[in-house]
Design a protein around this motif. Sequence first.
Motif, PDB file in Angstrom:
ATOM      1  N   MET A  89       0.841  -1.167   0.000  1.00 19.11           N
ATOM      2  CA  MET A  89       0.000   0.000   0.000  1.00 19.11           C
ATOM      3  C   MET A  89       0.895   1.242   0.000  1.00 19.11           C
ATOM      4  SD  MET A  89      -2.585   1.353   2.948  1.00 19.11           S
ATOM      5  CE  MET A  89      -3.896   0.221   2.666  1.00 19.11           C
ATOM      6  N   LYS A  90       0.679   2.149  -0.933  1.00 14.96           N
ATOM      7  CA  LYS A  90       1.446   3.388  -1.000  1.00 14.96           C
ATOM      8  C   LYS A  90       0.811   4.447  -0.117  1.00 14.96           C
ATOM      9  CE  LYS A  90       3.501   2.953  -5.499  1.00 14.96           C
ATOM     10  NZ  LYS A  90       3.793   3.635  -6.755  1.00 14.96           N
ATOM     11  N   LYS A  91       1.667   5.246   0.492  1.00 14.87           N
ATOM     12  CA  LYS A  91       1.196   6.325   1.356  1.00 14.87           C
ATOM     13  C   LYS A  91       1.757   7.648   0.841  1.00 14.87           C
ATOM     14  CE  LYS A  91       0.695   3.422   5.370  1.00 14.87           C
ATOM     15  NZ  LYS A  91       0.950   3.256   6.788  1.00 14.87           N
ATOM     16  N   ASP A  92       1.472   7.965  -0.408  1.00 12.45           N
ATOM     17  CA  ASP A  92       1.983   9.175  -1.022  1.00 12.45           C
ATOM     18  C   ASP A  92       1.350  10.438  -0.444  1.00 12.45           C
ATOM     19  OD1 ASP A  92       3.692   7.784  -2.678  1.00 12.45           O
ATOM     20  OD2 ASP A  92       2.204   7.617  -4.286  1.00 12.45           O
ATOM     21  N   HIS A  93       0.205  10.306   0.159  1.00 11.82           N
ATOM     22  CA  HIS A  93      -0.503  11.472   0.681  1.00 11.82           C
ATOM     23  C   HIS A  93       0.020  11.943   2.032  1.00 11.82           C
ATOM     24  CE1 HIS A  93      -2.466   7.995   2.469  1.00 11.82           C
ATOM     25  NE2 HIS A  93      -2.827   8.790   3.453  1.00 11.82           N
ATOM     26  N   ILE A  94       0.862  11.146   2.698  1.00  8.36           N
ATOM     27  CA  ILE A  94       1.391  11.506   4.001  1.00  8.36           C
ATOM     28  C   ILE A  94       2.675  12.322   3.802  1.00  8.36           C
ATOM     29  CG2 ILE A  94       2.323  10.637   6.169  1.00  8.36           C
ATOM     30  CD1 ILE A  94       0.590   8.151   5.790  1.00  8.36           C
ATOM     31  N   GLU A  95       2.680  13.550   4.332  1.00  2.75           N
ATOM     32  CA  GLU A  95       3.843  14.415   4.200  1.00  2.75           C
ATOM     33  C   GLU A  95       4.888  14.076   5.258  1.00  2.75           C
ATOM     34  OE1 GLU A  95       3.140  18.574   3.943  1.00  2.75           O
ATOM     35  OE2 GLU A  95       1.287  18.285   2.820  1.00  2.75           O
ATOM     36  N   ILE A  96       6.148  14.195   4.883  1.00  3.42           N
ATOM     37  CA  ILE A  96       7.243  13.985   5.812  1.00  3.42           C
ATOM     38  C   ILE A  96       7.511  15.313   6.506  1.00  3.42           C
ATOM     39  CG2 ILE A  96       9.674  13.378   6.026  1.00  3.42           C
ATOM     40  CD1 ILE A  96       9.298  11.672   3.490  1.00  3.42           C
ATOM     41  N   PRO A  97       7.538  15.351   7.849  1.00  3.68           N
ATOM     42  CA  PRO A  97       7.736  16.627   8.544  1.00  3.68           C
ATOM     43  C   PRO A  97       9.141  17.184   8.331  1.00  3.68           C
ATOM     44  CG  PRO A  97       7.642  14.814  10.102  1.00  3.68           C
ATOM     45  CD  PRO A  97       7.323  14.246   8.760  1.00  3.68           C
ATOM     46  N   LYS A  98       9.239  18.501   8.232  1.00  7.30           N
ATOM     47  CA  LYS A  98      10.515  19.193   8.079  1.00  7.30           C
ATOM     48  C   LYS A  98      11.104  19.459   9.459  1.00  7.30           C
ATOM     49  CE  LYS A  98      10.025  20.237   3.576  1.00  7.30           C
ATOM     50  NZ  LYS A  98      10.065  19.071   2.806  1.00  7.30           N
ATOM     51  N   PRO A  99      12.411  19.375   9.601  1.00  5.76           N
ATOM     52  CA  PRO A  99      13.023  19.658  10.901  1.00  5.76           C
ATOM     53  C   PRO A  99      12.970  21.148  11.228  1.00  5.76           C
ATOM     54  CG  PRO A  99      14.711  19.218   9.274  1.00  5.76           C
ATOM     55  CD  PRO A  99      13.399  18.942   8.621  1.00  5.76           C
ATOM     56  N   SER A 100      12.829  21.480  12.508  1.00  9.65           N
ATOM     57  CA  SER A 100      12.779  22.882  12.926  1.00  9.65           C
ATOM     58  C   SER A 100      14.165  23.420  13.256  1.00  9.65           C
ATOM     59  CB  SER A 100      11.879  23.030  14.150  1.00  9.65           C
ATOM     60  OG  SER A 100      12.390  22.269  15.218  1.00  9.65           O
ATOM     61  N   SER A 101      15.163  22.553  13.330  1.00  3.34           N
ATOM     62  CA  SER A 101      16.523  22.983  13.623  1.00  3.34           C
ATOM     63  C   SER A 101      17.317  23.116  12.329  1.00  3.34           C
ATOM     64  CB  SER A 101      17.197  21.984  14.553  1.00  3.34           C
ATOM     65  OG  SER A 101      17.199  20.709  13.948  1.00  3.34           O
ATOM     66  N   LYS A 102      18.361  23.954  12.371  1.00  6.55           N
ATOM     67  CA  LYS A 102      19.194  24.159  11.186  1.00  6.55           C
ATOM     68  C   LYS A 102      20.548  24.712  11.606  1.00  6.55           C
ATOM     69  CE  LYS A 102      16.728  28.463  10.548  1.00  6.55           C
ATOM     70  NZ  LYS A 102      15.787  29.177   9.728  1.00  6.55           N
ATOM     71  N   PHE A 103      21.466  24.725  10.682  1.00  4.56           N
ATOM     72  CA  PHE A 103      22.759  25.339  10.896  1.00  4.56           C
ATOM     73  C   PHE A 103      22.666  26.795  10.471  1.00  4.56           C
ATOM     74  CE2 PHE A 103      23.892  20.885  10.687  1.00  4.56           C
ATOM     75  CZ  PHE A 103      24.818  20.768  11.702  1.00  4.56           C
ATOM     76  N   GLN A 104      23.241  27.702  11.287  1.00  2.00           N
ATOM     77  CA  GLN A 104      23.154  29.127  11.026  1.00  2.00           C
ATOM     78  C   GLN A 104      24.543  29.744  10.956  1.00  2.00           C
ATOM     79  OE1 GLN A 104      20.889  30.219  14.485  1.00  2.00           O
ATOM     80  NE2 GLN A 104      18.952  30.090  13.385  1.00  2.00           N
ATOM     81  N   LYS A 105      24.687  30.781  10.119  1.00  2.00           N
ATOM     82  CA  LYS A 105      25.920  31.554  10.060  1.00  2.00           C
ATOM     83  C   LYS A 105      25.801  32.676  11.088  1.00  2.00           C
ATOM     84  CE  LYS A 105      26.597  30.775   5.146  1.00  2.00           C
ATOM     85  NZ  LYS A 105      26.658  31.417   3.818  1.00  2.00           N
TER      86      LYS A 105
END
Length: 65
Positions: A1-17
């Motif tokens: 069964m494909k689950k193409d409709h479920i979005e993968i969450p984006k991370p809230s952390s990141k690298f900053q300059k």
Amino acid sequence: MKKDHIEIPKPSSKFQKINCNECGELQIVYSHASTQIACNSCGNTIAEATGSKAKINGKISGSAE
């Protein structure tokens, strides 16, 4: 069964300059740093750990992506 409709969450952390307030040195810092981070050239504290997002003691120049 494909689950193409479920979005993968984006991370809230990141690298900053970050530019140091004292000398202007550019350094890349993780936004959720768990230790105290010092400037490479002058030794001034750039980021302090708070338990979640780090407290940034410099000027944020943007994302390092």
